[in-house]
Design a protein around this motif. Structure first.
Motif, mmCIF file in Angstrom:
data_model
loop_
_atom_site.group_PDB
_atom_site.id
_atom_site.type_symbol
_atom_site.label_atom_id
_atom_site.label_comp_id
_atom_site.label_asym_id
_atom_site.label_seq_id
_atom_site.Cartn_x
_atom_site.Cartn_y
_atom_site.Cartn_z
ATOM 1 N N MET A 30 0.839 -1.187 0.000
ATOM 2 C CA MET A 30 0.000 0.000 0.000
ATOM 3 C C MET A 30 0.885 1.252 0.000
ATOM 4 O O MET A 30 2.079 1.182 0.313
ATOM 5 N N THR A 31 0.251 2.363 -0.345
ATOM 6 C CA THR A 31 0.929 3.653 -0.330
ATOM 7 C C THR A 31 0.195 4.602 0.590
ATOM 8 O O THR A 31 -1.020 4.766 0.481
ATOM 9 N N LEU A 32 0.934 5.174 1.514
ATOM 10 C CA LEU A 32 0.404 6.223 2.377
ATOM 11 C C LEU A 32 0.673 7.555 1.689
ATOM 12 O O LEU A 32 1.816 7.854 1.318
ATOM 13 N N GLN A 33 -0.387 8.323 1.543
ATOM 14 C CA GLN A 33 -0.257 9.591 0.840
ATOM 15 C C GLN A 33 -0.003 10.739 1.814
ATOM 16 O O GLN A 33 -0.519 10.757 2.928
ATOM 17 N N CYS A 34 0.809 11.695 1.376
ATOM 18 C CA CYS A 34 1.077 12.899 2.155
ATOM 19 C C CYS A 34 1.209 14.067 1.203
ATOM 20 O O CYS A 34 1.962 13.985 0.223
ATOM 21 N N ALA A 35 0.490 15.138 1.493
ATOM 22 C CA ALA A 35 0.559 16.336 0.668
ATOM 23 C C ALA A 35 0.565 17.564 1.566
ATOM 24 O O ALA A 35 -0.134 17.602 2.577
ATOM 25 N N PRO A 88 14.477 2.651 7.784
ATOM 26 C CA PRO A 88 13.948 2.653 6.418
ATOM 27 C C PRO A 88 13.558 1.289 5.852
ATOM 28 O O PRO A 88 12.858 1.222 4.837
ATOM 29 N N ASN A 89 13.990 0.212 6.503
ATOM 30 C CA ASN A 89 13.778 -1.109 5.907
ATOM 31 C C ASN A 89 12.297 -1.440 5.779
ATOM 32 O O ASN A 89 11.531 -1.312 6.731
ATOM 33 N N GLY A 90 11.915 -1.891 4.593
ATOM 34 C CA GLY A 90 10.529 -2.248 4.324
ATOM 35 C C GLY A 90 9.700 -1.121 3.733
ATOM 36 O O GLY A 90 8.514 -1.308 3.463
ATOM 37 N N TYR A 91 10.337 0.022 3.523
ATOM 38 C CA TYR A 91 9.631 1.202 3.011
ATOM 39 C C TYR A 91 10.376 1.799 1.806
ATOM 40 O O TYR A 91 11.581 1.641 1.683
ATOM 41 N N ASN A 92 9.621 2.508 0.985
ATOM 42 C CA ASN A 92 10.201 3.292 -0.096
ATOM 43 C C ASN A 92 9.452 4.609 -0.222
ATOM 44 O O ASN A 92 8.268 4.688 0.126
ATOM 45 N N VAL A 93 10.146 5.623 -0.711
ATOM 46 C CA VAL A 93 9.526 6.931 -0.902
ATOM 47 C C VAL A 93 9.923 7.484 -2.255
ATOM 48 O O VAL A 93 10.867 7.013 -2.900
ATOM 49 N N SER A 94 9.196 8.499 -2.662
ATOM 50 C CA SER A 94 9.531 9.271 -3.850
ATOM 51 C C SER A 94 9.097 10.706 -3.605
ATOM 52 O O SER A 94 8.226 10.971 -2.770
ATOM 53 N N PHE A 137 4.659 13.572 -0.964
ATOM 54 C CA PHE A 137 5.744 12.716 -0.460
ATOM 55 C C PHE A 137 5.126 11.388 -0.019
ATOM 56 O O PHE A 137 4.947 11.124 1.167
ATOM 57 N N PRO A 138 4.789 10.506 -0.949
ATOM 58 C CA PRO A 138 4.152 9.240 -0.598
ATOM 59 C C PRO A 138 5.135 8.233 -0.014
ATOM 60 O O PRO A 138 6.313 8.197 -0.390
ATOM 61 N N LEU A 139 4.613 7.395 0.878
ATOM 62 C CA LEU A 139 5.396 6.329 1.515
ATOM 63 C C LEU A 139 4.803 4.994 1.089
ATOM 64 O O LEU A 139 3.616 4.753 1.272
ATOM 65 N N ARG A 140 5.639 4.128 0.563
ATOM 66 C CA ARG A 140 5.153 2.843 0.064
ATOM 67 C C ARG A 140 5.665 1.696 0.919
ATOM 68 O O ARG A 140 6.863 1.634 1.238
ATOM 69 N N LEU A 141 4.731 0.806 1.270
ATOM 70 C CA LEU A 141 5.064 -0.447 1.932
ATOM 71 C C LEU A 141 4.878 -1.543 0.894
ATOM 72 O O LEU A 141 3.786 -1.708 0.347
ATOM 73 N N GLU A 142 5.930 -2.283 0.590
ATOM 74 C CA GLU A 142 5.867 -3.266 -0.485
ATOM 75 C C GLU A 142 5.320 -4.613 -0.022
ATOM 76 O O GLU A 142 4.459 -5.175 -0.644
ATOM 77 N N LEU A 143 5.819 -5.140 1.047
ATOM 78 C CA LEU A 143 5.380 -6.439 1.564
ATOM 79 C C LEU A 143 5.108 -6.252 3.051
ATOM 80 O O LEU A 143 6.014 -6.362 3.878
ATOM 81 N N ALA A 144 3.861 -5.937 3.369
ATOM 82 C CA ALA A 144 3.537 -5.580 4.740
ATOM 83 C C ALA A 144 3.825 -6.725 5.713
ATOM 84 O O ALA A 144 3.533 -7.903 5.420
#
Lengths: 112, 113
Positions: free
Chosen positions: B19-24, B61-67, B74-81
């Protein structure tokens, strides 16, 4: 990396009395900023007070004041005339440029 | 101004889902942050960004990615929860001046079951 330590997980105080929350930090920097944030049960993060490390004078904001001891790397928060609305988690934070770190927090309960 | 807006406010994920957590933010802030807060604990820095196209790792940071393709988002992505990622996630932003306070979003309560 900077570290922030809050050694008091929980504290309580009677309404209208004074309480002091402790915070120490570790850094090799000489210029930085320190903050206290309050987090009530609503989960909102509220800035209580801030201190610039290059200023010797301790910051005050109404009932909140700090005792900043730069050499000892200590930054305590004093709450005077405690109110029931002060019941919250209090976090100490360190900021240098982009790096902002928080302590583990102190849960403060104000008793009527 | 809306300040910092996080969505969703609550989410339950199954182990292995993404999932992706959104932040604006609408304050034109350069610095943005993602923190996680485990129950009864302080905030730990996951990732931060000092401007569009620039991101870097924080403490956990492990388990997360951002762009950061724009200043605002500035969304935060969890790839394999994983269950260890059960936490409250806060996004925050501030101007580049060092004495500026952080503006926080209202948080996302995430449970991984």
């Amino acid at each position: 990396a900077q570290t922030v330590t809050q050694s008091q997980p929980e504290m309580s105080v009677q309404e209208a009395e004074t309480v002091t929350l402790s915070c120490t930090y570790d850094t090799s920097e000489s210029n930085y900023y320190l903050f206290w944030y309050k987090q009530p049960p609503s989960r909102q993060m509220i800035l209580v007070i801030r201190q610039e490390a290059y200023k010797q004078q301790n910051a005050t904001e109404n009932r909140f004041s700090v005792n900043f001891q730069k050499a000892a790397k200590s930054f305590s928060l004093k709450i005077s005339d405690s109110q029931l609305g002060d019941t919250a988690m209090f976090f100490c934070a360190f900021m240098k440029h982009y790096d902002m770190r928080f302590g583990a927090g102190t849960r403060l309960t104000v008793k009527p | 101004n809306a300040g910092v807006t996080q969505t969703p406010k609550f989410r339950i994920l199954k182990i292995g889902q993404s999932m992706t957590l959104q932040c604006a933010q609408d304050m034109n802030h350069n610095y943005m942050y993602w923190y996680r807060q485990d129950p009864g604990m302080g905030l730990k820095l996951i990732y931060y960004s000092v401007g569009a196209g620039i991101t870097d790792k924080g403490e956990v940071p492990n388990g997360y990615n951002v762009s950061r393709s724009t200043t605002e988002d500035f969304p935060l992505r969890l790839e394999l929860a994983a269950p260890s990622q059960t936490s409250v996630y806060f996004c925050a932003s501030r101007q580049t001046d060092d004495n500026e306070k952080l503006f926080f979003g209202s948080g996302t309560q995430l449970s991984v079951l």
